[in-house]
Scaffold this motif. Structure first.
Motif, PDB file in Angstrom:
ATOM      1  N   ALA A 222       0.816  -1.216   0.000  1.00 44.46           N
ATOM      2  CA  ALA A 222       0.000   0.000   0.000  1.00 44.46           C
ATOM      3  C   ALA A 222       0.846   1.261   0.000  1.00 44.46           C
ATOM      4  O   ALA A 222       0.395   2.318  -0.434  1.00 44.46           O
TER       5      ALA A 222
ATOM      6  N   LEU B  69       1.024   2.891  -3.323  1.00 47.04           N
ATOM      7  CA  LEU B  69      -0.139   3.717  -3.675  1.00 47.04           C
ATOM      8  C   LEU B  69      -0.009   5.117  -3.089  1.00 47.04           C
ATOM      9  O   LEU B  69      -0.368   6.105  -3.729  1.00 47.04           O
ATOM     10  N   ASP B  70       0.513   5.191  -1.858  1.00 45.80           N
ATOM     11  CA  ASP B  70       0.646   6.501  -1.221  1.00 45.80           C
ATOM     12  C   ASP B  70       1.635   7.395  -1.950  1.00 45.80           C
ATOM     13  O   ASP B  70       1.596   8.617  -1.803  1.00 45.80           O
TER      14      ASP B  70
ATOM     15  N   LEU C  45       1.978   7.507  -5.262  1.00 47.29           N
ATOM     16  CA  LEU C  45       1.510   7.890  -6.597  1.00 47.29           C
ATOM     17  C   LEU C  45       0.872   9.270  -6.540  1.00 47.29           C
ATOM     18  O   LEU C  45       0.054   9.547  -5.659  1.00 47.29           O
TER      19      LEU C  45
ATOM     20  N   PHE D 178      -5.537  -3.415   0.092  1.00 45.29           N
ATOM     21  CA  PHE D 178      -4.894  -2.794  -1.074  1.00 45.29           C
ATOM     22  C   PHE D 178      -5.942  -2.385  -2.105  1.00 45.29           C
ATOM     23  O   PHE D 178      -5.914  -1.268  -2.636  1.00 45.29           O
TER      24      PHE D 178
ATOM     25  N   HIS E 130      -7.890   0.537  -0.888  1.00 45.48           N
ATOM     26  CA  HIS E 130      -7.021   1.717  -0.922  1.00 45.48           C
ATOM     27  C   HIS E 130      -6.937   2.265  -2.350  1.00 45.48           C
ATOM     28  O   HIS E 130      -7.030   3.472  -2.591  1.00 45.48           O
TER      29      HIS E 130
ATOM     30  N   LEU F 117      -8.069   5.826  -3.818  1.00 42.80           N
ATOM     31  CA  LEU F 117      -7.099   6.678  -4.511  1.00 42.80           C
ATOM     32  C   LEU F 117      -7.663   7.187  -5.841  1.00 42.80           C
ATOM     33  O   LEU F 117      -7.531   8.372  -6.178  1.00 42.80           O
TER      34      LEU F 117
END
Lengths: 191, 72
Positions: free
Chosen positions: A106, A109-110, A112, B42, B45, B49
């Motif tokens: 994860a 993702l943070d 991006l 995930f 998330h 996002l």
């Protein structure tokens, strides 16, 4: 001449969905001026065909259907012009990162940027982009998305599945290019 | 429910499209399976996002007012 109270009430209710329509139009046209033209025309058409809206049904999905049909008629000329997705196979970003040793997944993702995520969405062919917009961005149920797109629920699910795979592949490619992950084993998220 | 079943249903779980029975079965599996639980986190998330990256655009105020003038 003053508009009838019923028309005014209908227009006011329809305008509560303006942000959804505008965002959808912006992502489909990728141009703020074209998006405004598209949304304005959609609202004018909605009022013209107000009688075809069934009270109590999902007005947001009905309005989105009008807007996206106009998009296809006006900006694309023909639905056949929609380009198909690249064949990325079964691409699951989580599995890819885990297999390459990027942990915790994860964190990638943070790192991006939102602009890259938007770009990845806008790179999807319109038929796949619009289903991501409806389900992931606007929170439509599959049923409401199917109504807005005029397709069966199974088509929504299959387009969504393929769109998400392409999206995850684009985000992975960006993460590689920008050095967020390395494309080899023993991958780690860079600080 | 086993891991392949769970992974096959994760998208619909994240999208809140499973039946209540399926939700219970899946949640039971997630509680006992760290791998699937990680993948669920995930996926959720990633969906957040995409939403937060794309939903920051609102219709400009002047455009909203123009439409109101035209339509009402």
């Amino acid at each position: 001449m003053a508009e009838s109270p019923a028309r005014t009430a209908f227009a006011e209710e329809a305008l509560t969905h303006l942000d959804t329509l505008y965002r959808g139009a912006l992502r489909l046209t990728r141009d703020p001026d074209q998006a405004q033209d598209l949304v304005q025309e959609a609202y004018l058409r909605a009022l013209r065909y107000q009688h075809s809206y069934q009270a109590g049904t999902n007005m947001k999905a009905w309005l989105f259907a009008i807007m996206r049909n106009l998009f296809w008629d006006r900006f694309k000329g023909s639905r056949k012009e929609d380009v198909s997705l690249d064949d990325v196979g079964e691409f699951v970003l989580y599995d890819k990162l885990r297999d390459e040793g990027a942990k915790p997944e994860a964190d990638v993702l943070d790192k991006l940027a939102a602009s890259e995520v938007v770009e990845a969405v806008e790179k999807l062919p319109p038929l796949h982009r619009e289903v991501v917009l409806l389900v992931d961005v606007e929170g439509f149920s599959y049923k409401d998305a199917a109504q807005a797109l005029g397709v069966p629920i199974g088509t929504v699910m299959s387009r969504l599945h393929r769109a998400r795979q392409q999206l995850q592949k684009s985000l992975y490619d960006y993460a590689l290019e920008s050095g967020i992950v390395r494309g080899s084993n023993n991958n780690q998220v860079h600080e | 429910m086993d891991c392949p079943d769970c992974k096959e249903k994760l998208d619909r779980y994240v999208d809140r499209e499973l039946s209540s029975t399926e939700v219970l079965e899946l949640q039971l599996h997630l509680e006992g399976c760290p791998d699937c639980s990680d993948q669920y986190e995930f996926q959720a998330h990633l969906k957040r996002l995409v939403k937060h990256s794309c939903d920051c655009d609102s219709a400009p105020a002047a455009f909203r007012e123009k439409l109101r003038q035209i339509l009402t």
